[in-house]
Structure formats: C-alpha cells, structure tokens
Design a protein around this motif. Structure first.
Motif, mmCIF file in Angstrom:
data_model
loop_
_atom_site.group_PDB
_atom_site.id
_atom_site.type_symbol
_atom_site.label_atom_id
_atom_site.label_comp_id
_atom_site.label_asym_id
_atom_site.label_seq_id
_atom_site.Cartn_x
_atom_site.Cartn_y
_atom_site.Cartn_z
ATOM 1 N N LYS A 64 40.492 11.489 -32.750
ATOM 2 C CA LYS A 64 41.732 10.820 -33.168
ATOM 3 C C LYS A 64 41.495 9.311 -33.209
ATOM 4 O O LYS A 64 41.435 8.648 -32.183
ATOM 5 N N HIS A 65 41.353 8.794 -34.419
ATOM 6 C CA HIS A 65 41.161 7.363 -34.616
ATOM 7 C C HIS A 65 42.527 6.702 -34.664
ATOM 8 O O HIS A 65 43.467 7.253 -35.242
ATOM 9 N N ARG A 66 42.650 5.535 -34.114
ATOM 10 C CA ARG A 66 43.953 4.870 -34.010
ATOM 11 C C ARG A 66 44.579 4.542 -35.364
ATOM 12 O O ARG A 66 45.795 4.475 -35.477
ATOM 13 N N GLU A 101 35.828 8.653 -26.128
ATOM 14 C CA GLU A 101 36.186 7.296 -25.778
ATOM 15 C C GLU A 101 37.653 7.244 -25.356
ATOM 16 O O GLU A 101 38.465 8.064 -25.799
ATOM 17 N N GLN A 102 37.980 6.274 -24.550
ATOM 18 C CA GLN A 102 39.347 6.119 -24.085
ATOM 19 C C GLN A 102 40.275 5.902 -25.279
ATOM 20 O O GLN A 102 39.956 5.160 -26.199
ATOM 21 N N ASN A 103 41.408 6.570 -25.266
ATOM 22 C CA ASN A 103 42.421 6.488 -26.324
ATOM 23 C C ASN A 103 41.933 7.020 -27.670
ATOM 24 O O ASN A 103 42.496 6.682 -28.704
ATOM 25 N N GLN A 104 40.871 7.799 -27.670
ATOM 26 C CA GLN A 104 40.367 8.411 -28.900
ATOM 27 C C GLN A 104 39.910 9.832 -28.560
ATOM 28 O O GLN A 104 38.711 10.100 -28.502
#
Length: 166
Positions: A51-53, A125-128
């Motif tokens: 999930k890319h921001r 990765e964090q938040n991804q």
C-alpha cells in the motif's frame, strides 16, 4: 545501462512501446529507472502488493539507485517493502513506460517475478503494509492496468508449469 537494455529485450511482455522508448531515451540521461516484482503464490491465484501512500496498492518496487542494476534494485525493494528475500525468476516479466510521480517525466520500469508461498511472514516498511490479493479481484491503484497484466502473466506461468510437469 547494459543490464537494463538486456532485461528490456528479454522481458516476456512489452507495454507502452517501451523498447522503442528505451532506444530513444538512451541518447539522453534517463532518470529515474524503476524496478518492481510481481510476486505470485504457487497456485498463481494471488499477487503480493504494498500500500503506497499515493499510488494505492502496487507491486513492491521503486527507483534503481546509481550504480545498481534493475534486477538488484527489484530484489532490494522487495526485501525492504515486504521482508522477503527470494530468488527472482530468470526472465523479466515485463517492460513498460509510465510516470511514477506527477513531477517526473515518463520513464522505463522493469517488472521481475517471484513465486512465494502465502504462508511466509511479511514485514514491510512502516505505514506501507504488504498484503495478498486475489488476481480475480480488483484493488485500488493508480495503475489499474497492472491487475490484467499481472493476471495474464500468472496464467502464462501456470500454463508453462502445467506443460513442464507432463
């Protein structure tokens, strides 16, 4: 650059006139070059996405760093974004031209492939976050064409495996 040209020629599929675009682009500085990995499960029913921001759900991948080949970049990005350290299939899956950011001009992207069991532990990765998606379902992405491209590639891998097991 030599590895990029070789892998672009070896790619199973070409999209967006990528090979001709590459020949023209070789005459000028080409930044950035992108690499990603289409990870499917052994049954070729699922794909692993992150999930890319901004881009939504996309294959693990990113920019090829200076002095790094695209295959090495794809493996590095896969490890960074999913925690997976696995062998990539020998032949690149695809080569395409697209713009990865609004402020970037279109660039070459090489897609590699890997087959991994869905029971592996993922650590991105964090938040991804990383997650498995069925290939016959949709997912939100700025690259909606990816679903059909990856699904068709997975079907080809499944057919090749079936022929090889006879």
């Amino acid at each position: 650059m030599d590895e990029t040209v070789t892998d672009a020629r070896l790619a199973t599929w070409e999209f967006d006139g990528a090979r001709a675009w590459l020949e023209e682009a070789r005459r000028h500085p080409m930044e950035p070059l992108a690499a990603e990995v289409w990870v499917t499960d052994p049954a070729f029913e699922y794909v692993l996405l992150v999930k890319h921001r901004v881009r939504g759900w996309v294959p693990p991948g990113g920019k090829v760093e200076p002095g790094e080949g695209p295959r090495a970049a794809a493996a590095r990005e896969l490890l960074e974004e999913t925690g997976l350290c696995t062998e990539l299939l020998p032949e690149p899956a695809a080569v395409a031209v697209r713009s990865y950011r609004a402020d970037w001009s279109p660039t070459l992207g090489l897609s590699y492939a890997a087959i991994v069991g869905r029971d592996v532990r993922l650590s991105g990765e964090q938040n991804q976050p990383a997650a498995w998606f069925r290939l016959d379902a949709g997912w939100d992405s700025v690259f909606p064409e990816d679903r059909e491209r990856i699904r068709a590639y997975a079907e080809r891998l499944a057919a090749d495996r079936a022929v090889g097991s006879r």
